[in-house]
Scaffold this active site. Structure first.
Site, mmCIF file in Angstrom:
data_model
loop_
_atom_site.group_PDB
_atom_site.id
_atom_site.type_symbol
_atom_site.label_atom_id
_atom_site.label_comp_id
_atom_site.label_asym_id
_atom_site.label_seq_id
_atom_site.Cartn_x
_atom_site.Cartn_y
_atom_site.Cartn_z
ATOM 1 N N SER A 1 1.639 -9.028 -5.317
ATOM 2 C CA SER A 1 0.160 -9.307 -5.626
ATOM 3 C C SER A 1 -0.537 -7.932 -6.247
ATOM 4 O O SER A 1 -1.420 -8.103 -6.458
ATOM 5 C CB SER A 1 -0.373 -9.439 -4.207
ATOM 6 O OG SER A 1 -0.290 -8.285 -3.408
ATOM 7 N N LYS B 1 -5.841 -0.627 -5.731
ATOM 8 C CA LYS B 1 -5.681 -2.097 -5.930
ATOM 9 C C LYS B 1 -6.993 -2.486 -5.139
ATOM 10 O O LYS B 1 -7.565 -1.910 -4.189
ATOM 11 C CB LYS B 1 -4.391 -2.470 -4.956
ATOM 12 C CG LYS B 1 -4.267 -4.087 -4.906
ATOM 13 C CD LYS B 1 -2.876 -4.352 -4.279
ATOM 14 C CE LYS B 1 -2.624 -5.501 -4.285
ATOM 15 N NZ LYS B 1 -1.208 -6.112 -3.439
ATOM 16 N N SER C 1 5.159 -7.537 -2.781
ATOM 17 C CA SER C 1 4.162 -7.355 -3.635
ATOM 18 C C SER C 1 4.199 -6.083 -4.779
ATOM 19 O O SER C 1 3.264 -6.071 -5.470
ATOM 20 C CB SER C 1 2.862 -7.595 -2.851
ATOM 21 O OG SER C 1 2.552 -8.674 -2.449
#
Length: 486
Positions: free
Chosen positions: A147, A71, A171
């Site tokens: 996220s 990520k 997330s």
């Protein structure tokens, strides 16, 4: 290795092929690159790829040779950009590996790129200005969550079988639910946040991954868990590998069912129906379920306010550090409206207010601990609704202050954040789908502090009883004419 063969395997399966000498890590990496090329124009899940650099020894770990994506937040890879989904950090390059990155390398994973995140991971939809919205492979008109939305969309579309994710308010579990994946948020202190951080968001944030199979997530957590020098605390290590727990029967569990969200948000009919079906499945497997109410140790308004103060203060500090380091202004040219509002709000949080917010964190942790002293697990929907249309979550964000944005986050995801605040593990399991749209619906199971073992046992049982990895979305790397699959 053909992509049509590549997408049939999870990460452990690909590593087994590598260990037997049937394929090389380079051949697997090439298939992964081609899979990304096929699906990314429709998902915008991966923001950068690069040639395979790692040279793992075949068979050295259960994941050696498997492809991986990190990520664009929460992990640093030396020499690679770390932009945090923000124009404020655009072009920033990490100077050294974080502790997590070192463990990912030692795990034998071949990291090939980075996935999309909302700005500073501060949203539950992944639609940053910096690189545009990430689309849900089940319906590209809908969001992939956040996220860790880029990770969720990439794994669901078959680009990679397993990807790095973080979770500070849901997330990791939110993209898992919206994209039909398995995702487990570990216990606070299970995986190091160092060396740059001792805690993320004052202990609310943790590291993990999303995957199509339970065993992939178990193998990943086995290889990244454990303390590093200087960590302020760590969770007690499990008595056996999590990969073994997946195969162990969980026994008859006492599972509370929380159907009504904290805060009072109504659950959409397809999600409520999915919850009922999950309860019937659990009872057919010999578990005892009962509807429960679970106190948070604070009223909802106190809970939201405390989280707003903690999160915005952290955002303000991060923004100020980035602006000073990169010589950029803190204004609308570098930040989106919600992040800029969080910065302004966080700058005004006083010391006593911050300490009071930590007191709420403690009250929530103690209250949930009392619940888990009488029940093995808690079942909730991961989310109260199906994935929203792109753009819906951010409507009117320019009118919200820092508290208003966090209130919106908690309203749209009311089941997830309590377990970040308490530091306890929770997982989203893709057990069902909406009959009308075919969209996946995730069910969340939470356990007491340090009880990932129990979650993995149940997850393994559920996966065997009601397999999901064979379901594929509209955007799928394996869906190409045979003549093109070379």
């Amino acid at each position: 290795m053909r992509v049509s063969e590549y997408v049939r395997h999870d990460a452990v399966g690909l590593a087994e092929l590598v260990a037997r000498g049937e394929v090389t890590p380079a051949e697997v990496a090439a298939a992964a690159h081609e899979a990304v090329r096929r699906v990314n124009p429709r998902t915008n899940a991966v923001v950068e790829t690069w040639p395979a650099e790692d040279r793992p020894a075949p068979g050295s770990t259960p994941l050696a040779g498997a492809p991986f994506l990190i990520k664009d937040f929460g992990v640093a890879m030396a020499g690679r950009r770390s932009e945090l989904g923000s124009r404020l950090a655009a072009g920033h390059v990490a100077r050294s590996d974080s502790y997590l990155m070192r463990r990912l390398r030692r795990a034998g994973l071949v990291t090939l790129g980075r996935t999309a995140t909302p700005e500073l991971a501060y949203s539950i939809t992944t639609e940053p200005v910096l690189y545009g919205p990430t689309r849900n492979p089940w319906d590209p008109g809908r969001g992939a969550g956040g996220s860790s939305g880029g990770a969720g969309a990439a794994v669901a579309a078959g680009a990679v079988p397993l990807a790095h994710a973080t979770d500070a308010a849901g997330s990791l579990r939110i993209p898992a639910a919206y994209n039909g994946l398995f995702g487990l948020k570990p216990t606070r202190g299970r995986v190091s946040m160092g060396p740059a951080l001792d805690e993320g968001f004052n202990g609310l944030a943790v590291q993990g991954g999303v995957s199509r199979t339970v065993r992939d997530s178990a193998a990943l957590l086995d290889l990244i868990r454990g303390p590093e020098p200087g960590d302020p605390y760590f969770a007690e290590q499990p008595s056996r590998p999590y990969a073994e727990e997946v195969r162990r029967p969980p026994g008859a569990l006492h599972i509370g069912v929380l159907a009504r969200a904290w805060g009072g948000r109504r659950t959409a009919a397809p999600v409520a129906d999915a919850l009922e079906r999950t309860v019937r499945l659990l009872e057919s497997l010999g578990h005892r379920t009962e509807e429960v109410t679970v106190g948070l140790g604070a009223d909802w308004e106190e809970f939201v306010l405390a989280n707003a103060r903690l999160s915005t203060a952290n955002v303000a500090a991060t923004v100020d550090d980035l602006a000073a380091a990169l010589g950029r202004p803190v204004d609308s040219s570098s930040l989106e409206p919600a992040t800029l509002a969080a910065h302004h709000y966080g700058q005004r949080v006083s010391g006593p207010q911050f300490v009071a917010a930590l007191t709420i964190r403690n009250r929530v942790a103690r209250s949930l601990a009392r619940y888990f002293s009488t029940h093995d697990l808690l079942l909730t929907p991961t989310l109260p609704e199906l994935p929203p249309r792109l753009g819906a979550y951010g409507e009117g964000e320019e009118t919200l202050d820092g508290l208003g944005w966090i209130d919106r986050l908690n309203d749209r995801s009311p089941f997830t954040m309590a377990f970040n605040v308490a530091g306890t593990p929770a997982m989203s399991v893709p057990l069902t789908a909406d009959a009308g749209t075919g969209l996946p619906i995730g069910m969340q199971f939470a356990a007491g502090y340090g009880r990932e073992d129990l979650l993995f046992r149940l997850a393994g049982q559920l996966e065997r009883a009601q397999p999901w990895s064979g379901r594929t979305p509209d955007v799928w790397a394996g869906d190409v004419p045979a003549a093109e699959d070379s």
